[in-house]
Scaffold this motif. Structure first.
Motif, PDB file in Angstrom:
ATOM      1  N   MET A  45       0.824  -1.184   0.000  1.00 23.87           N
ATOM      2  CA  MET A  45       0.000   0.000   0.000  1.00 23.87           C
ATOM      3  C   MET A  45       0.867   1.247   0.000  1.00 23.87           C
ATOM      4  O   MET A  45       0.571   2.209  -0.706  1.00 23.87           O
ATOM      5  CB  MET A  45      -0.917  -0.062   1.227  1.00 23.87           C
ATOM      6  CG  MET A  45      -1.893   1.045   1.334  1.00 23.87           C
ATOM      7  SD  MET A  45      -3.048   1.065  -0.030  1.00 23.87           S
ATOM      8  CE  MET A  45      -3.236   2.781  -0.241  1.00 23.87           C
ATOM      9  N   GLU A  61      -4.497  -7.784   9.553  1.00 21.66           N
ATOM     10  CA  GLU A  61      -3.914  -6.618   8.900  1.00 21.66           C
ATOM     11  C   GLU A  61      -4.907  -5.867   8.013  1.00 21.66           C
ATOM     12  O   GLU A  61      -4.677  -4.717   7.653  1.00 21.66           O
ATOM     13  CB  GLU A  61      -2.701  -7.031   8.045  1.00 21.66           C
ATOM     14  CG  GLU A  61      -1.540  -7.579   8.830  1.00 21.66           C
ATOM     15  CD  GLU A  61      -0.955  -6.557   9.794  1.00 21.66           C
ATOM     16  OE1 GLU A  61      -0.851  -5.368   9.424  1.00 21.66           O
ATOM     17  OE2 GLU A  61      -0.625  -6.942  10.921  1.00 21.66           O
ATOM     18  N   LEU A  80      -4.846  -1.891   6.620  1.00 27.85           N
ATOM     19  CA  LEU A  80      -4.654  -1.595   5.197  1.00 27.85           C
ATOM     20  C   LEU A  80      -5.773  -0.697   4.678  1.00 27.85           C
ATOM     21  O   LEU A  80      -5.522   0.256   3.943  1.00 27.85           O
ATOM     22  CB  LEU A  80      -4.614  -2.883   4.382  1.00 27.85           C
ATOM     23  CG  LEU A  80      -3.313  -3.655   4.374  1.00 27.85           C
ATOM     24  CD1 LEU A  80      -3.497  -4.988   3.656  1.00 27.85           C
ATOM     25  CD2 LEU A  80      -2.214  -2.854   3.711  1.00 27.85           C
TER      26      LEU A  80
END
Length: 159
Positions: free
Chosen positions: A1, A25, A29
């Motif tokens: 990202m 996660e 994100l």
């Protein structure tokens, strides 16, 4: 990202698609995506059936696997079947599949600037990316089929 965020303003038509299993996660994100102002250009597909993966490969222009660890990376073979340019981390068994600069590009893990530069190199020279993707496809067909694995096993047993 972070690599995508650093190049997004240079490639206004570029989109990022995350495919994979849901994990802890994912919320961070998504938050990073929103914080960077890129929510409209990033899609998340989680826990989708394997039968639907091929359509995502068909629509992709580059495949990126920025793993911190990866024992083998069969997904790289799948990307290779679609002749996609591949950028991946040089960890675990990945360098056994990807020959850096020949069948893809390898970067160090946790180095978003290095990953961003690799993305730029493929985006700025699509012919080179297509050539790497074609070479990876040929390598997958030649070295990573069940027939090849069987033949190698027979040779091992007979030696």
């Amino acid at each position: 990202m972070k690599a995508f965020a650093s190049i997004a303003s240079e490639y206004l038509d570029l989109r990022l698609v995350f495919l994979g299993a849901s994990d802890v996660e994912l919320p961070s994100l998504r938050n990073l995506c929103t914080k960077e102002g890129l929510a409209a250009r990033v899609s998340f597909f989680t826990d989708i059936p394997h039968a639907q993966i091929a359509e995502h490969f068909r629509q992709a222009s580059i495949f990126v696997l920025p793993s911190r660890q990866e024992p083998f990376g069969i997904v790289l073979l799948e990307a290779g079947c679609f002749a996609l340019p591949v950028i991946s981390s040089k960890v675990g068994g990945i360098p056994e599949i990807i020959d850096d600069t020949l069948t893809g590009l390898l970067v160090n893990p946790d180095q978003p600037d290095e990953l961003a530069n690799a993305l730029r190199s493929v985006l700025n020279d699509p012919a080179r990316g297509r050539a790497m993707g074609q070479k990876l496809r040929l390598r997958v067909i030649r070295e990573f089929t069940w027939t090849h694995a069987h033949d190698q096993y027979v040779r091992l047993v007979n030696s």
